[in-house]
Design a protein around this motif. Structure first.
Motif, PDB file in Angstrom:
ATOM      1  N   MET A   1       0.656  -0.829  -0.072  1.00  0.00           N
ATOM      2  CA  MET A   1       0.006  -0.252   0.447  1.00  0.00           C
ATOM      3  C   MET A   1       0.923   1.229  -0.176  1.00  0.00           C
ATOM      4  N   ASN A   2       2.038   1.085   0.883  1.00  0.00           N
ATOM      5  CA  ASN A   2       2.376   2.554   1.297  1.00  0.00           C
ATOM      6  C   ASN A   2       3.674   3.002  -0.353  1.00  0.00           C
ATOM      7  N   ALA A   3       4.041   1.369  -1.371  1.00  0.00           N
ATOM      8  CA  ALA A   3       4.253   1.483  -2.868  1.00  0.00           C
ATOM      9  C   ALA A   3       4.041   2.608  -3.893  1.00  0.00           C
ATOM     10  N   TYR A   4       2.816   1.462  -3.414  1.00  0.00           N
ATOM     11  CA  TYR A   4       1.979   1.838  -4.551  1.00  0.00           C
ATOM     12  C   TYR A   4       1.052   3.660  -4.439  1.00  0.00           C
ATOM     13  N   ARG A   5       0.916   3.766  -3.255  1.00  0.00           N
ATOM     14  CA  ARG A   5       0.614   5.387  -3.239  1.00  0.00           C
ATOM     15  C   ARG A   5       1.518   7.150  -3.942  1.00  0.00           C
ATOM     16  N   HIS A   6       3.218   5.919  -4.099  1.00  0.00           N
ATOM     17  CA  HIS A   6       4.537   6.825  -5.028  1.00  0.00           C
ATOM     18  C   HIS A   6       4.825   5.809  -6.107  1.00  0.00           C
ATOM     19  N   TRP A   7       4.427   4.726  -6.150  1.00  0.00           N
ATOM     20  CA  TRP A   7       4.362   4.025  -6.889  1.00  0.00           C
ATOM     21  C   TRP A   7       5.270   4.967  -8.057  1.00  0.00           C
ATOM     22  N   ARG A   8       5.219   5.951  -8.965  1.00  0.00           N
ATOM     23  CA  ARG A   8       5.520   6.510  -9.524  1.00  0.00           C
ATOM     24  C   ARG A   8       7.650   6.924  -9.655  1.00  0.00           C
ATOM     25  N   ARG A   9       7.827   7.445  -8.607  1.00  0.00           N
ATOM     26  CA  ARG A   9       8.508   6.963  -7.836  1.00  0.00           C
ATOM     27  C   ARG A   9       9.674   5.814  -7.132  1.00  0.00           C
ATOM     28  N   VAL A  10       8.920   5.016  -6.856  1.00  0.00           N
ATOM     29  CA  VAL A  10       9.725   3.901  -6.471  1.00  0.00           C
ATOM     30  C   VAL A  10      10.281   3.266  -7.801  1.00  0.00           C
ATOM     31  N   ARG A  11       9.233   3.116  -8.994  1.00  0.00           N
ATOM     32  CA  ARG A  11       9.071   2.042  -9.568  1.00  0.00           C
ATOM     33  C   ARG A  11      10.886   2.898 -10.806  1.00  0.00           C
ATOM     34  N   ALA A  12      10.902   4.180 -10.460  1.00  0.00           N
ATOM     35  CA  ALA A  12      12.083   4.877 -11.179  1.00  0.00           C
ATOM     36  C   ALA A  12      13.263   4.961 -10.185  1.00  0.00           C
ATOM     37  N   MET A  13      13.399   4.136  -9.308  1.00  0.00           N
ATOM     38  CA  MET A  13      14.268   3.740  -8.477  1.00  0.00           C
ATOM     39  C   MET A  13      14.771   2.027  -8.874  1.00  0.00           C
ATOM     40  N   ASP A  14      16.119   2.513  -8.978  1.00  0.00           N
ATOM     41  CA  ASP A  14      17.013   1.099  -9.441  1.00  0.00           C
ATOM     42  C   ASP A  14      16.900  -0.012  -9.044  1.00  0.00           C
ATOM     43  N   ASP A  15      16.685   0.276  -7.815  1.00  0.00           N
ATOM     44  CA  ASP A  15      16.447  -1.255  -7.029  1.00  0.00           C
ATOM     45  C   ASP A  15      14.980  -0.961  -6.420  1.00  0.00           C
ATOM     46  N   PRO A  16      14.065  -0.956  -6.916  1.00  0.00           N
ATOM     47  CA  PRO A  16      12.467  -1.009  -6.059  1.00  0.00           C
ATOM     48  C   PRO A  16      11.872  -2.142  -5.373  1.00  0.00           C
ATOM     49  N   HIS A  17      12.770  -3.091  -5.415  1.00  0.00           N
ATOM     50  CA  HIS A  17      12.061  -3.925  -4.261  1.00  0.00           C
ATOM     51  C   HIS A  17      12.647  -3.891  -2.856  1.00  0.00           C
TER      52      HIS A  17
ATOM     53  N   TYR B   1      13.218  -0.835  -1.632  1.00  0.00           N
ATOM     54  CA  TYR B   1      12.222   0.192  -1.277  1.00  0.00           C
ATOM     55  C   TYR B   1      11.497  -0.372  -0.375  1.00  0.00           C
ATOM     56  N   VAL B   2      11.040  -1.552  -1.308  1.00  0.00           N
ATOM     57  CA  VAL B   2       9.590  -2.332  -1.471  1.00  0.00           C
ATOM     58  C   VAL B   2       9.828  -2.484   0.329  1.00  0.00           C
TER      59      VAL B   2
ATOM     60  N   ARG C   1      12.232  -3.217   2.256  1.00  0.00           N
ATOM     61  CA  ARG C   1      12.516  -1.643   3.565  1.00  0.00           C
ATOM     62  C   ARG C   1      11.295  -1.334   4.665  1.00  0.00           C
ATOM     63  N   ILE C   2      10.362  -1.404   3.575  1.00  0.00           N
ATOM     64  CA  ILE C   2       9.310  -0.337   4.265  1.00  0.00           C
ATOM     65  C   ILE C   2       8.673  -1.981   4.838  1.00  0.00           C
ATOM     66  N   LEU C   3       8.085  -2.989   4.870  1.00  0.00           N
ATOM     67  CA  LEU C   3       7.989  -4.171   5.061  1.00  0.00           C
ATOM     68  C   LEU C   3       8.792  -4.124   6.821  1.00  0.00           C
ATOM     69  N   VAL C   4      10.126  -4.337   6.116  1.00  0.00           N
ATOM     70  CA  VAL C   4      11.062  -4.531   7.827  1.00  0.00           C
ATOM     71  C   VAL C   4      10.688  -3.705   8.246  1.00  0.00           C
ATOM     72  N   ASN C   5      10.395  -1.854   7.895  1.00  0.00           N
ATOM     73  CA  ASN C   5      10.349  -0.907   9.306  1.00  0.00           C
ATOM     74  C   ASN C   5       9.041  -1.415  10.196  1.00  0.00           C
ATOM     75  N   ALA C   6       8.324  -1.833   8.623  1.00  0.00           N
ATOM     76  CA  ALA C   6       6.911  -2.025   9.316  1.00  0.00           C
ATOM     77  C   ALA C   6       7.033  -2.757  10.179  1.00  0.00           C
ATOM     78  N   TYR C   7       7.754  -3.993  10.446  1.00  0.00           N
ATOM     79  CA  TYR C   7       7.675  -5.299  11.017  1.00  0.00           C
ATOM     80  C   TYR C   7       8.435  -4.158  12.800  1.00  0.00           C
ATOM     81  N   LEU C   8       8.912  -3.545  12.572  1.00  0.00           N
ATOM     82  CA  LEU C   8      10.287  -2.854  13.599  1.00  0.00           C
ATOM     83  C   LEU C   8       9.462  -2.168  14.295  1.00  0.00           C
TER      84      LEU C   8
END
Length: 162
Positions: free
Chosen positions: A37-53, A55-56, A58-65
């Protein structure tokens, strides 16, 4: 890559990472859903990254922590009675490794996270440090300490010989 293509390609991998981190299939699905969900909100920016996965992930790990730090996240689900439509138990595939998973669950959150990122996600120490916002040496030390704890739990006599 479009978002739906990303989810089809990496969605189950995110759920597996969530399962390894949390040891709870439902919580793993929630973590993956939160990350997506967090990645979808910013998908244009996320998919332009070198490694979108990365980033996603990291979102999951941060959510868990974040959920392990909240006092309200200490809920303990009760056992459900058989409701007549049994689902396959995803943990059956982990039966061979059950003892290790139980020992992993006894580690403090940070140590468990670095071990999983190092050996399950196969990240190097620099990637772990970047993902968690810590120093490379801290990532190495955390993994070393966690492995020592696991060795001591597996063979208590070995822990006393050190």
């Amino acid at each position: 890559m479009e978002f739906d293509e990303y989810v089809a390609a990496r969605g189950q991998q995110l759920v597996r990472l969530g399962l390894v981190l949390s040891a709870d299939h439902h919580r793993a699905e929630d973590l993956a859903q939160t990350a997506l969900m967090n990645a979808y909100r910013h998908w244009r920016r996320v998919r332009a990254m070198d490694d979108p996965h990365a980033y996603v992930r990291r979102i999951l790990v941060n959510a868990y922590l974040a959920t392990t730090r909240r006092s309200s996240s200490h809920e303990t689900p009760s056992e459900l009675d058989d409701v007549g439509h049994p689902e396959p138990d995803p943990s059956l595939a982990l039966v061979e490794h059950d003892a290790m998973w139980q020992m992993l669950a006894t580690l403090p959150t940070r140590e468990r996270t670095v071990v999983i990122l190092r050996y399950y996600e196969d990240l190097d120490y620099a990637a772990i440090a970047t993902l968690l916002g810590i120093k490379d040496s801290t990532a190495r030390a955390s993994v070393s300490k966690a492995l020592a704890s696991l060795r001591a739990a597996h063979d208590p006599a070995e822990g006393h010989n050190r």
